[in-house]
Design a protein around this motif. Structure first.
Motif, PDB file in Angstrom:
ATOM      1  N   GLY A   1       0.857  -0.943  -0.145  1.00 12.11           N
ATOM      2  CA  GLY A   1       0.007   0.340  -0.283  1.00 12.11           C
ATOM      3  C   GLY A   1       0.422   1.057  -0.028  1.00 12.11           C
ATOM      4  O   GLY A   1       1.619   1.429   0.850  1.00 12.11           O
ATOM      5  N   VAL A   2       0.612   2.080  -1.152  1.00 13.72           N
ATOM      6  CA  VAL A   2       1.199   3.445  -1.206  1.00 13.72           C
ATOM      7  C   VAL A   2       0.859   5.023  -0.507  1.00 13.72           C
ATOM      8  O   VAL A   2      -0.512   4.658  -1.165  1.00 13.72           O
ATOM      9  N   GLY A   3       1.318   5.577  -0.391  1.00 12.13           N
ATOM     10  CA  GLY A   3       0.398   6.679   0.639  1.00 12.13           C
ATOM     11  C   GLY A   3       1.788   7.804  -0.637  1.00 12.13           C
ATOM     12  O   GLY A   3       2.790   7.858   0.589  1.00 12.13           O
TER      13      GLY A   3
ATOM     14  N   ASP B   1       1.367  14.479   6.149  1.00 16.94           N
ATOM     15  CA  ASP B   1       2.973  14.260   6.465  1.00 16.94           C
ATOM     16  C   ASP B   1       3.400  12.753   6.756  1.00 16.94           C
ATOM     17  O   ASP B   1       2.697  11.959   6.541  1.00 16.94           O
ATOM     18  N   ARG B   2       4.820  13.089   7.298  1.00 15.57           N
ATOM     19  CA  ARG B   2       5.636  11.273   7.741  1.00 15.57           C
ATOM     20  C   ARG B   2       3.869  10.352   8.679  1.00 15.57           C
ATOM     21  O   ARG B   2       3.787   9.476   8.227  1.00 15.57           O
ATOM     22  N   THR B   3       3.622  11.076   9.632  1.00 12.32           N
ATOM     23  CA  THR B   3       2.142   9.877  10.119  1.00 12.32           C
ATOM     24  C   THR B   3       1.181  10.153   8.807  1.00 12.32           C
ATOM     25  O   THR B   3       0.712   8.744   8.869  1.00 12.32           O
ATOM     26  N   THR B   4       0.443  10.894   8.442  1.00  9.81           N
ATOM     27  CA  THR B   4      -0.391  10.876   7.916  1.00  9.81           C
ATOM     28  C   THR B   4      -0.143   9.565   6.811  1.00  9.81           C
ATOM     29  O   THR B   4      -1.098   9.007   6.049  1.00  9.81           O
ATOM     30  N   GLY B   5       0.926  10.079   5.817  1.00 10.99           N
ATOM     31  CA  GLY B   5       1.648   8.699   4.822  1.00 10.99           C
ATOM     32  C   GLY B   5       0.879   7.717   5.171  1.00 10.99           C
ATOM     33  O   GLY B   5       0.851   7.100   3.979  1.00 10.99           O
TER      34      GLY B   5
ATOM     35  N   LEU C   1       2.664  -9.376  -5.329  1.00 12.44           N
ATOM     36  CA  LEU C   1       1.245  -9.772  -5.562  1.00 12.44           C
ATOM     37  C   LEU C   1       0.196  -9.020  -6.029  1.00 12.44           C
ATOM     38  O   LEU C   1      -1.051  -8.998  -6.517  1.00 12.44           O
ATOM     39  N   GLY C   2       0.304  -7.539  -5.468  1.00  4.39           N
ATOM     40  CA  GLY C   2      -0.618  -6.960  -5.364  1.00  4.39           C
ATOM     41  C   GLY C   2       0.015  -5.285  -4.995  1.00  4.39           C
ATOM     42  O   GLY C   2       1.074  -5.443  -4.072  1.00  4.39           O
ATOM     43  N   CYS C   3      -0.689  -3.868  -5.218  1.00  2.00           N
ATOM     44  CA  CYS C   3       0.187  -2.470  -5.207  1.00  2.00           C
ATOM     45  C   CYS C   3      -1.108  -2.114  -5.427  1.00  2.00           C
ATOM     46  O   CYS C   3      -1.931  -2.063  -6.042  1.00  2.00           O
ATOM     47  N   LYS C   4      -1.033  -0.749  -4.343  1.00  2.00           N
ATOM     48  CA  LYS C   4      -2.387  -0.054  -4.476  1.00  2.00           C
ATOM     49  C   LYS C   4      -1.769   1.582  -3.699  1.00  2.00           C
ATOM     50  O   LYS C   4      -1.045   1.002  -2.721  1.00  2.00           O
ATOM     51  N   VAL C   5      -2.523   2.521  -4.537  1.00  2.00           N
ATOM     52  CA  VAL C   5      -1.292   3.803  -4.254  1.00  2.00           C
ATOM     53  C   VAL C   5      -2.926   4.879  -4.369  1.00  2.00           C
ATOM     54  O   VAL C   5      -3.648   4.548  -4.549  1.00  2.00           O
ATOM     55  N   GLY C   6      -2.500   5.411  -2.848  1.00  2.00           N
ATOM     56  CA  GLY C   6      -3.538   6.698  -2.645  1.00  2.00           C
ATOM     57  C   GLY C   6      -2.835   7.339  -2.425  1.00  2.00           C
ATOM     58  O   GLY C   6      -1.363   7.460  -2.412  1.00  2.00           O
ATOM     59  N   VAL C   7      -3.587   9.205  -2.968  1.00  2.00           N
ATOM     60  CA  VAL C   7      -2.675  10.343  -2.463  1.00  2.00           C
ATOM     61  C   VAL C   7      -3.492  10.753  -1.429  1.00  2.00           C
ATOM     62  O   VAL C   7      -5.192  11.222  -1.738  1.00  2.00           O
ATOM     63  N   MET C   8      -2.866  11.965  -0.742  1.00  2.00           N
ATOM     64  CA  MET C   8      -2.890  13.125  -0.847  1.00  2.00           C
ATOM     65  C   MET C   8      -2.301  14.443  -0.688  1.00  2.00           C
ATOM     66  O   MET C   8      -1.264  14.421  -0.923  1.00  2.00           O
TER      67      MET C   8
END
Ligand code: LMR
Ligand code: SF4
Length: 517
Positions: free
Chosen positions: A193-195, A199-203, A252-259
């Motif tokens: 899972g990628v953020g 910031d360091r915490t919410t990422g 097996l899987g890659c999921k990316v979110g952005v903020m």
């Protein structure tokens, strides 16, 4: 809401013991991609068998049942204080029933609370929403893969990949690097899972949230969907493979979110999850607390038994297409001469006795005597799930833990006590390799997470020392039969782990040129 606590208990048991269908499909697809008879294919078969066993025994898939993390969405007016109390009681009960390992450890004293409750554990997040029901999701993410999480601050200079800038291509490089640096230590093949941003915490939080997405969903953001596909295709070209044994499937899987982020910060946070990707969820009736619906498709929808694959493997073996592999049966105590005959790639089957030892024990043994004679013996890096009844202790789940954590101690301990074999996962470093060579010992790699599969090999608990370290860290003395593991570091200076790391770094460097402009 009188059923809420029972519903939470059911959620915990299901999450710990029955891998959901989407994850199983991904493991089966990986199995189909590996050539029959290779180490990677055999490891995936063991993993598949272990998944079935856990479901059937209603026992933990992996002995490390992780940091129980609950994400609750509830309607306005739902009593969060009561829900929290119920969740904590359900966690306590699941621990008592050996569905969760006692995993909450005082960071200063090392004392295990014994029931998974303590400051910061379990993790419970609440969020209100405008629907009528309560949605509770749970992820049990183990410590070994958690250690492989990584956060990048862009711009950065990345090993093998060069400059990573503050753009999509820089992000691409970070994610590929994250998979490379995990090697097999987080029990690949894994999910990430990628953020992006925060910031360091919410990422990191965003990265972990991505792990609640379904394996086969499509990212609504077209750019990120493209990035996810790219990573999945190309990370698998790194050749790290299952357990870092080399092979075609690493991810097996890659999921990316952005903020959004602050102007000065650009974080890319990666949460690495092992194949034992245990997450489930329930929709609960807000009046009664009863489960209305399970959120992820149940494991039993996708059986892991693969008769066609097994037949193909048997055929490959008959026709000699299989990788060269010797199988050597060893009875403890083991002699130096027996050890010197072993080479990387050999399969060793251990009968006799085995002694567990991990972080607390290794630290202790450096400047204390061992409670038993370890000459010619086998140390197993393992923190098992145990239960006790009128007949004594029983091993409930017992896969290997990540060995590299013992690197500062292992070489000295091997020499000090005359140990002949160390079993763990993910491999060890140069200092241990040197000690194996000097003393005449081997490192054996077991399949990470295959906790039910190995638990069956332990026929009797012969004793235990250092219970004050807590169940996972205590030294368990076990009678063992038919424990199979692969020699990945031998007494002649060879290390499969060093080879795979070197090769994957070369492959990583092939992804240096920009892709997303
Ligand atoms: O703590 C454990 O049993 C294993 C851990 O999850 C690991 O991967 O090293
Ligand atoms: S041992 Fe492996 S499978 Fe189990 S939690 Fe650790 S990383 Fe995951």
């Amino acid at each position: 809401m009188n059923q809420f606590q029972e519903s939470m208990y059911k959620l915990i048991v299901e999450t710990s013991t029955n891998l959901p269908a989407d994850v199983r499909r991904a493991v089966n697809a990986a199995k189909a991609k590996e050539d029959q008879g290779t180490r990677a294919a055999l490891s995936l078969s063991t993993i598949a068998e272990n998944i079935e066993m856990a479901e059937c025994n209603v026992s933990p898939i992996c002995q490390d049942t992780g940091m129980p993390t609950f994400v609750v969405h509830c309607p306005v007016g739902a009593n969060q204080i009561q829900m929290k109390r119920d969740i904590r009681e359900a966690v306590q009960r699941a621990t008592k029933d050996s569905k969760l390992r006692p995993n909450s450890v005082d960071s200063l004293t090392g004392a295990n609370s014994g029931d998974n409750l303590g400051p910061g554990t379990p993790v419970i997040h609440f969020e209100q929403w405008e629907k009528d029901e309560i949605d509770v999701r749970l992820i049990l993410k183990g410590g070994g893969c958690e250690n492989k999480n990584i956060q990048y601050s862009l711009p950065a200079e990345l090993e093998g990949l060069g400059k990573a800038g503050r753009d999509l291509d820089g992000i691409r490089k970070c994610i590929l690097h994250a998979v490379y640096q995990a090697q097999g230590q987080g029990c690949s093949a894994g999910f990430i899972g990628v953020g992006i941003g925060g910031d360091r915490t919410t990422g990191y939080e965003l990265a972990k949230q991505q792990l609640f997405r379904k394996v086969d969903d499509v990212n609504p953001n077209a750019e990120l969907a493209q990035l996810e596909d790219y990573i999945l295709d190309n990370a698998n070209k790194l050749g790290i493979g299952t357990m870092g044994f080399g092979g075609a499937v690493t991810l097996l899987g890659c999921k990316v979110g952005v903020m959004n982020r602050l102007p000065a910060s650009f974080f890319v946070s990666v949460a690495y999850n092992c194949w034992a990707y245990r997450r489930q969820g329930v929709l609960v009736n807000a009046a009664t607390g009863e489960i209305q619906e399970w959120i992820y498709e149940a494991g039993q929808e996708v059986p892991m038994k693969d008769t066609a694959g097994e037949e193909a493997a048997a055929a490959a073996e008959r026709s000699g297409q299989q990788e060269e592999r010797r199988e050597i049966v060893l009875q403890t105590p083991i002699s130096e001469e027996q050890i010197r005959q072993l080479r990387v790639g050999d399969v060793v089957v251990i009968n006799g006795h085995m002694h567990t030892g991990r972080d607390a024990l290794h630290k202790h043994l450096i400047d204390h005597d061992a409670p038993i004679d370890l000459n010619g013996q086998v140390i197993y890096h393992c923190g098992p799930v145990m239960s006790k009844d009128e007949n004594g202790w029983k091993v409930r789940a017992a896969g290997p833990t990540t060995s590299i954590r013992e690197e500062p101690y292992q070489g000295d301990i091997i020499k000090k006590f005359g140990i002949r074999a160390v079993i763990g996962k993910g491999g060890m470093g140069a200092k241990t390799l040197k000690a194996l060579q000097e003393h005449g010992a081997v490192y054996l790699n077991a399949i990470g997470g295959a906790a039910q599969y190995y638990a069956e090999c332990f026929k009797e608990v012969e004793g235990v020392d250092f219970m004050e370290f807590g169940i996972p860290e205590a030294m368990w003395h076990l009678k063992v039969e038919g424990f199979a593991a692969i020699v990945t570091m031998d007494s002649h200076g060879n290390s499969l782990h060093a080879d795979v790391e070197r090769n994957s770094l070369e492959k990583l460097a092939e992804f240096k040129e920009p892709v997303f402009k």
